[in-house]
Design a protein around this motif. Structure first.
Motif, PDB file in Angstrom:
ATOM      1  N   LYS A 350       0.835  -1.205   0.000  1.00 39.40           N
ATOM      2  CA  LYS A 350       0.000   0.000   0.000  1.00 39.40           C
ATOM      3  C   LYS A 350       0.867   1.252   0.000  1.00 39.40           C
ATOM      4  N   ARG A 351       1.909   1.221   0.822  1.00 38.77           N
ATOM      5  CA  ARG A 351       2.822   2.375   0.893  1.00 38.77           C
ATOM      6  C   ARG A 351       3.511   2.600  -0.446  1.00 38.77           C
ATOM      7  N   ARG A 352       4.031   1.549  -1.026  1.00 39.87           N
ATOM      8  CA  ARG A 352       4.753   1.680  -2.300  1.00 39.87           C
ATOM      9  C   ARG A 352       3.862   2.240  -3.397  1.00 39.87           C
ATOM     10  N   VAL A 353       2.661   1.671  -3.532  1.00 44.59           N
ATOM     11  CA  VAL A 353       1.767   2.096  -4.611  1.00 44.59           C
ATOM     12  C   VAL A 353       1.333   3.545  -4.396  1.00 44.59           C
ATOM     13  N   LYS A 354       0.984   3.885  -3.149  1.00 47.63           N
ATOM     14  CA  LYS A 354       0.560   5.261  -2.866  1.00 47.63           C
ATOM     15  C   LYS A 354       1.675   6.252  -3.181  1.00 47.63           C
ATOM     16  N   LEU A 355       2.899   5.926  -2.763  1.00 47.15           N
ATOM     17  CA  LEU A 355       4.032   6.825  -3.017  1.00 47.15           C
ATOM     18  C   LEU A 355       4.364   6.905  -4.501  1.00 47.15           C
ATOM     19  N   ALA A 356       4.232   5.788  -5.210  1.00 49.49           N
ATOM     20  CA  ALA A 356       4.482   5.810  -6.657  1.00 49.49           C
ATOM     21  C   ALA A 356       3.494   6.742  -7.341  1.00 49.49           C
ATOM     22  N   LEU A 357       2.224   6.695  -6.927  1.00 53.77           N
ATOM     23  CA  LEU A 357       1.202   7.576  -7.502  1.00 53.77           C
ATOM     24  C   LEU A 357       1.518   9.037  -7.198  1.00 53.77           C
ATOM     25  N   ALA A 358       1.925   9.305  -5.948  1.00 54.48           N
ATOM     26  CA  ALA A 358       2.241  10.677  -5.554  1.00 54.48           C
ATOM     27  C   ALA A 358       3.450  11.215  -6.309  1.00 54.48           C
ATOM     28  N   LEU A 359       4.499  10.412  -6.395  1.00 53.82           N
ATOM     29  CA  LEU A 359       5.716  10.849  -7.099  1.00 53.82           C
ATOM     30  C   LEU A 359       5.449  11.048  -8.584  1.00 53.82           C
ATOM     31  N   ASN A 360       4.630  10.158  -9.178  1.00 55.44           N
ATOM     32  CA  ASN A 360       4.289  10.309 -10.600  1.00 55.44           C
ATOM     33  C   ASN A 360       3.504  11.590 -10.844  1.00 55.44           C
ATOM     34  N   LYS A 361       2.592  11.919  -9.919  1.00 54.59           N
ATOM     35  CA  LYS A 361       1.817  13.156 -10.072  1.00 54.59           C
ATOM     36  C   LYS A 361       2.729  14.379 -10.032  1.00 54.59           C
ATOM     37  N   ILE A 362       3.642  14.396  -9.044  1.00 53.14           N
ATOM     38  CA  ILE A 362       4.580  15.521  -8.942  1.00 53.14           C
ATOM     39  C   ILE A 362       5.448  15.598 -10.195  1.00 53.14           C
ATOM     40  N   GLY A 363       5.898  14.422 -10.679  1.00 53.95           N
ATOM     41  CA  GLY A 363       6.727  14.388 -11.884  1.00 53.95           C
ATOM     42  C   GLY A 363       5.984  14.887 -13.103  1.00 53.95           C
ATOM     43  N   ASP A 364       4.736  14.441 -13.269  1.00 54.37           N
ATOM     44  CA  ASP A 364       3.931  14.859 -14.419  1.00 54.37           C
ATOM     45  C   ASP A 364       3.650  16.358 -14.389  1.00 54.37           C
ATOM     46  N   GLU A 365       3.281  16.866 -13.204  1.00 55.44           N
ATOM     47  CA  GLU A 365       2.921  18.280 -13.097  1.00 55.44           C
ATOM     48  C   GLU A 365       4.113  19.202 -13.314  1.00 55.44           C
ATOM     49  N   ASN A 366       5.301  18.698 -13.084  1.00 60.58           N
ATOM     50  CA  ASN A 366       6.499  19.543 -13.182  1.00 60.58           C
ATOM     51  C   ASN A 366       7.432  19.108 -14.310  1.00 60.58           C
ATOM     52  N   ASN A 367       6.897  18.279 -15.202  1.00 59.00           N
ATOM     53  CA  ASN A 367       7.641  17.851 -16.403  1.00 59.00           C
ATOM     54  C   ASN A 367       8.998  17.239 -16.060  1.00 59.00           C
TER      55      ASN A 367
END
Length: 465
Positions: A350-367
């Motif tokens: 659960k921790r890994r998947v949640k953090l992967a989603l969060a990091l991907n969102k930050i990465g996508d929003e900031n190119n």
């Protein structure tokens, strides 16, 4: 094409798609026109055979080919139009297809959740600084001096003692028989350090030059031939020479051996080196605290497909660890997890998947992206750890491009973490070495402090957190 939403519950959406049979026939005809020039049919020149005859003979094969492409292209188009970003491969259920029939199929897809109110600038993180202490520098100097000791020949009649350097040849036997790589020439060990094989050194204490000494030891866990681990071996040793150590004075002359002008400059270099070592540790702590903070702030429904995949990955890793410790069982499929281990795997997934989603969102929003040259640099960095095997490893990645792409996971994560460090609210914290040790060893929910996994299969969708 008609598209209807059958159901939409949570992250899962079920879509029904109908493609008119006439549109399907057109695509089959188009494909037939593309390939007919290459078809050789008896009695006709290439490309001149009647279309109906070609359709009769090759239509079924073309139907399957066209169907696969239509399903793939249509699914991509439908999800794009519905603004659904799939978290995993959509499932396709064909309901109707065939001659004089419309193509009807369902798309069952699980989408990525929407993460709201994740503002990097509002994250509060600490930046730790540890200054090297005088006693640390002194200990490092003593270690350098110890490693720089000179050794002089002992008198032939002098007996070897702890601290002496013994040079010897050996031939090893197990039950009176030789085995692979059982001989060594001019082996050097410093008595008392017990670095060769546990229990070996003390059996050479009291020997002298030209002696023949029999040493009996059990072969250690790290012995290359695993079948011989733990077995009792007899080492027949010929003592070539024994040397005693001469203490190395710590002065300016000693410092010059390390490319500096004097002892003061060497002290400064060591101080800087120790500070850099502390910085590597503080970076790990800072990263862990950033991930902990993200884990607290993000509250979102997790895609079942990603969660199940991660649970499977972690379960396999846990099983592999248990298999390594189990001397009797060799089949990983017969290794089971207890209830506590299953709960741990679920919590970690659960921790890994949640953090992967969060990091991907930050990465996508900031190119934030991993460039090809960064991926190649990472590969080259890894290759340096395997001298002589570079070509084999490159060939492996060439044949397994998905494995090569997995290298992106940690690189992307580190780039996002560095972005957060630059934009979050930073609080400077000067700490002692003791406080650093306490922080590094404190219990947490990160897998770096739980079971350490040895496989990297989880990098496909979420890198290690």
């Amino acid at each position: 094409m008609k598209v209807n939403v059958i159901s939409a519950k949570g992250l899962e959406t079920n879509l029904n798609v109908v493609i008119d049979k006439k549109d399907l026939e057109k695509k089959i005809d188009q494909r037939l026109d593309e390939v007919k020039k290459d078809i050789n049919l008896k009695g006709f020149r290439p490309g001149k055979a009647p279309k109906e005859l070609l359709k009769k003979q090759f239509g079924q094969a073309l139907q399957g080919e066209v169907l696969e492409k239509v399903l793939q292209d249509t699914t991509v188009e439908v999800l794009k139009n519905k603004k659904i970003k799939p978290a995993s491969q959509p499932k396709i259920n064909i309901k109707s297809f065939g001659e004089n029939k419309n193509l009807e199929f369902d798309i069952i897809v699980e989408k990525f959740p929407e993460i709201k109110n994740l503002d990097v600038k509002k994250l509060k993180i600490k930046k730790y600084t540890v200054k090297s202490e005088k006693k640390d520098v002194e200990e490092r100097l003593k270690m350098l001096a110890e490693n720089s000791k000179k050794y002089l020949d002992k008198d032939k009649t002098s007996l070897a003692k702890n601290g002496d350097l013994v040079i010897f040849d050996y031939e090893a036997l197990i039950d009176g028989k030789e085995f692979e790589n059982n001989k060594g020439k001019n082996i050097q060990i410093i008595l008392g350090k017990d670095l060769f094989i546990p229990g070996f050194d003390k059996q050479l204490v009291g020997s002298k030059k030209d002696d023949k000494v029999n040493v009996t030891v059990n072969l250690p866990q790290n012995f290359p031939n695993k079948e011989l681990v733990g077995k009792k071996a007899l080492f027949k040793c010929d003592i070539n020479n024994i040397k005693y150590s001469v203490d190395q004075p710590i002065n300016d002359e000693f410092a010059k051996n390390f490319g500096v002008k004097d002892l003061n400059e060497l002290n400064k270099n060591i101080e800087s080196q120790i500070s850099n070592e502390y910085q590597n540790i503080t970076s790990q702590i800072e990263k862990k605290e950033i991930l902990d903070e993200l884990n607290k702030q993000v509250s979102v429904e997790l895609p079942k497909s990603l969660l199940n995949d991660e649970i499977n990955n972690i379960t396999q890793s846990f099983k592999f660890e248990k298999l390594q410790k189990n001397k009797k069982e060799k089949d990983i499929n017969k290794i089971n997890l207890d209830e506590d281990e299953k709960k741990q795997a679920l919590s970690l997934a659960k921790r890994r998947v949640k953090l992967a989603l969060a990091l991907n969102k930050i990465g996508d929003e900031n190119n934030i992206k991993v460039e090809n040259f960064e991926l190649e640099n990472e590969l080259n960095s890894q290759l340096r750890n395997y001298p002589g095997q570079e070509n084999n490893i490159r060939e492996y990645y060439k044949k397994n491009p998905n494995e090569y792409l997995k290298l992106k996971g940690p690189l992307f994560e580190n780039k996002v973490i560095n972005f957060i460090k630059k934009n979050a609210k930073i609080t400077e914290a000067n700490i002692t070495k003791e406080q650093l040790k306490k922080l590094f060893s404190s219990p947490d929910t990160s897998e770096t402090k739980q079971k350490k996994t040895k496989t990297q299969t989880s990098k496909k969708r979420s890198s290690k957190k």
